[in-house]
Enzyme design. Structure first.
Site, mmCIF file in Angstrom:
data_model
loop_
_atom_site.group_PDB
_atom_site.id
_atom_site.type_symbol
_atom_site.label_atom_id
_atom_site.label_comp_id
_atom_site.label_asym_id
_atom_site.label_seq_id
_atom_site.Cartn_x
_atom_site.Cartn_y
_atom_site.Cartn_z
ATOM 1 N N ASN A 1 8.824 2.056 -6.195
ATOM 2 C CA ASN A 1 8.545 3.465 -6.469
ATOM 3 C C ASN A 1 9.564 4.121 -7.395
ATOM 4 O O ASN A 1 9.309 5.209 -7.936
ATOM 5 C CB ASN A 1 8.469 4.268 -5.169
ATOM 6 N N ASP B 1 -1.474 5.558 1.645
ATOM 7 C CA ASP B 1 -1.861 5.561 0.239
ATOM 8 C C ASP B 1 -2.925 6.623 -0.030
ATOM 9 O O ASP B 1 -3.789 6.870 0.814
ATOM 10 C CB ASP B 1 -2.401 4.178 -0.136
#
EC number: 2.5.1.-
Length: 214
Positions: free
Chosen positions: A50, A2
């Site tokens: 996503n 991340d």
């Protein structure tokens, strides 16, 4: 992995540049994992959620994935790295699927470090699929579900690392993480180095794992 977007934003760069630097971090860490003798390394590359991102960002991510596979597949073969995919990668663009299927076939007999890439992966979806398959075969038990998970045949998850200061699992390996150790760092993924991985492994080695016992 991340923090690619925040890494780019801090430097007033497009998000795509952050993703590019993130891929370079992946390449460095995969090589380091092999040198450290890790049995398996799983990277959360693209989640089922996503798909909600802007179309141009998804397209850029798919392009980076293609370039990574093309650039590194010969190195995987030469260094005995086995590629494994979890999630439904067949839902990705056809050209990406073709490259991934070729890479899976070319590395299938390798028995060194296993590089697991989570693509179009979500742990809740994985558990539902596994439970459905288990129910079709008979009684639903933890062992029956585990045998149908995308990670069946892989070693148990020992250590889960999350970068960029986020302290949550975000639908990643929820079943497998039941007794995994967790390690969180403020470091953004593009800045994550083999030294950070070693730091995490040293901390992991200090922990006493009791699996619910005293």
């Amino acid at each position: 992995m991340d923090g690619n977007g925040r890494w780019a934003k801090k430097r007033h760069l497009p998000r795509a540049v952050g993703h590019q630097r993130g891929v370079e971090a992946v390449r460095t860490l995969v090589r380091a994992a092999r040198e450290m003798g890790l049995e398996a390394l799983t990277l959360y590359a693209f989640s089922t959620e996503n798909w909600r991102r802007p179309e141009d960002e998804i397209s850029a991510l798919m392009g980076l994935l293609k370039r990574y596979i093309v650039a590194d597949i010969d190195e995987f073969v030469a260094n005995n790295v086995r590629l494994r995919i979890i999630g439904d990668h067949t839902a990705l663009p056809a050209d990406v699927v073709a490259l991934l299927d070729d890479a899976l076939a070319r590395t299938a007999t390798n028995d060194g470090t296993t590089l697991v890439i989570a693509l179009n992966y979500g742990a809740q979806d994985e558990i539902v699929r596994a439970a459905t398959k288990a129910a079709a075969k008979g009684a639903i038990t933890p062992a029956a579900i585990e045998a149908e998970l995308d990670t069946a045949g892989l070693p148990p998850l020992d250590l889960l690392i999350r970068t960029s200061g986020e302290v949550r699992l975000s639908n990643f390996l929820l079943w497998q993480a039941a007794y995994a150790e967790m390690w969180f760092t403020e470091v953004l993924w593009p800045d994550f180095t083999p030294d950070h991985l070693r730091e995490a492994l040293v901390e992991f080695g200090r922990r006493e794992r009791r699996y619910g016992g005293r």
